[in-house]
Design a protein around this motif. Structure first.
Motif, short mmCIF file in Angstrom:
data_model
loop_
_atom_site.label_atom_id
_atom_site.label_comp_id
_atom_site.label_asym_id
_atom_site.label_seq_id
_atom_site.Cartn_x
_atom_site.Cartn_y
_atom_site.Cartn_z
N GLU A 84 -14.39 -0.80 10.77
CA GLU A 84 -13.87 -0.86 9.38
C GLU A 84 -12.49 -0.18 9.34
N GLN A 85 -12.22 0.93 9.88
CA GLN A 85 -10.90 1.48 9.96
C GLN A 85 -9.98 0.76 10.43
N GLU A 127 -9.61 -2.40 10.85
CA GLU A 127 -9.07 -3.61 9.74
C GLU A 127 -8.34 -2.89 8.78
N TRP A 128 -8.74 -1.75 8.10
CA TRP A 128 -7.88 -1.12 7.29
C TRP A 128 -6.38 -1.05 7.68
N ARG A 160 -10.71 6.56 2.02
CA ARG A 160 -11.57 5.59 2.08
C ARG A 160 -12.83 5.84 3.32
N ASP A 204 -4.36 -4.11 7.80
CA ASP A 204 -4.20 -4.37 6.47
C ASP A 204 -3.06 -3.52 6.09
N ASP A 205 -3.32 -2.17 6.06
CA ASP A 205 -2.24 -1.27 5.46
C ASP A 205 -0.84 -1.46 6.01
#
Length: 309
Positions: free
Chosen positions: A180-181, A183-184, A146, A187-188
């Motif tokens: 962005e990373q 937030e990932w 991603r 979530d991950d």
């Protein structure tokens, strides 16, 4: 322990130590690091454990006096990996595969590393993304990732996260993950059980080793905050070309040697960069790392192995 316990003899372990050099084996129990003896090393290498390798900072194409044959020392490292008595599950490369992001450098690295006959999980270093749009790195290693190239996967109950903290790097500046990373990452990890061992690997250290040289990641605190609820978190990095370890709460930080050239210890030189050492000392400052998790114990063992002891 007898000659035949689990197929691993004390004599065999001693033989391995002879060719591999006197690497340091660590286990983390209750957040406290302990060095282990040879019997514990053999136990850590049991086939039912998850063992993987870390290599870093190959710098294919580098040919300056600090090591005019970086290709040759990478070949030596891979040769030692091929000779391991127990085959690791896979290998991770924590960046700076190449020195100048050239096609020929990526080709040379691939040709040599593939000889280990292991699956390899990569993250980029700043030297791998010099070309516009990070095209060369992404074409080879970015499939299924991603954003700037981050991703995760699971192996034997351990959750691995390959992060990218070099995409927005300014000369001499700290690494950065970006919103962005981050937030990932949140979530991950959201659906993971707190008992799941987490292994994070990225190029630049996720702790402030030496901010004056940019040896740290400016927004790592936020990323690590998402991992506080996990009982076992291991962060593996490269970039600084030397072994440094830190334990902070539930997190163990560990940086690896390069296979290309050493760098000075923090603050011992005017700046970071390739460090020339006597030829007979070079291989003692280059090497690889082996990491083992034993099922059911959330136990981490790291063996740092120089190319020459």
């Amino acid at each position: 322990m007898t000659e035949h316990d689990d197929g691993i003899s004390r004599r065999k372990v001693l033989e391995c130590m002879t060719w591999a050099g006197t690497g340091v084996l660590w286990t983390i129990t209750g957040g406290v690091p302990h060095s282990l003896g040879l019997i514990d090393q053999a136990t850590a290498a049991e086939a039912k454990s998850l063992t993987f390798l870390q290599i870093s900072d190959s710098h294919m194409g580098f040919d300056k006096p600090a090591n005019p044959n970086a290709k040759g020392t990478l070949e030596e490292a891979i040769g030692r990996i091929r000779a391991l008595p127990i085959k690791p599950a896979f290998m991770i490369h924590t960046g700076d595969i190449t020195h100048l992001s050239k096609v020929s450098e990526f080709d040379d690295a691939e040709n040599i590393i593939s000889q280990a006959k292991l699956d390899v999980h990569y993250v980029p270093g700043e030297h791998d993304i010099i070309d516009p749009e990070i095209k060369l790195y992404k074409e080879r290693y970015g499939r299924g990732t991603r954003g700037s190239g981050y991703y995760s996967f699971d192996a034997n109950g351990v959750h691995f996260m390959g992060l990218v903290n070099v995409a927005n790097l300014k000369g001499g500046g700290m690494g950065s993950l970006g919103d962005e990373q981050l937030e990932w990452i949140e979530d991950d990890l959201r659906s993971r059980s707190a008992s799941t061992p987490i292994v994070v690997f990225a190029h630049i250290p996720l702790w402030s080793v030496y901010p004056e040289w940019g040896w740290g990641t400016e927004d790592s605190e936020r990323a690590l905050g998402y991992m506080k609820r996990f009982g076992s978190v291991t962060v593996l990095n490269g970039h600084i070309h030397q072994i440094m370890q830190k334990v902070e709460g539930n997190v163990t930080f560990h940086t690896a040697r390069s296979t290309a050239f050493p760098q000075p210890a923090p603050g011992t030189a005017p700046s970071a960069g390739p460090m020339k050492v006597p030829d007979d000392k070079l291989r003692t400052m280059l090497g690889t790392a082996s990491v083992t998790f034993k099922q059911g114990e959330q136990r981490l063992a790291i063996i740092d192995t120089p190319l020459q002891s």
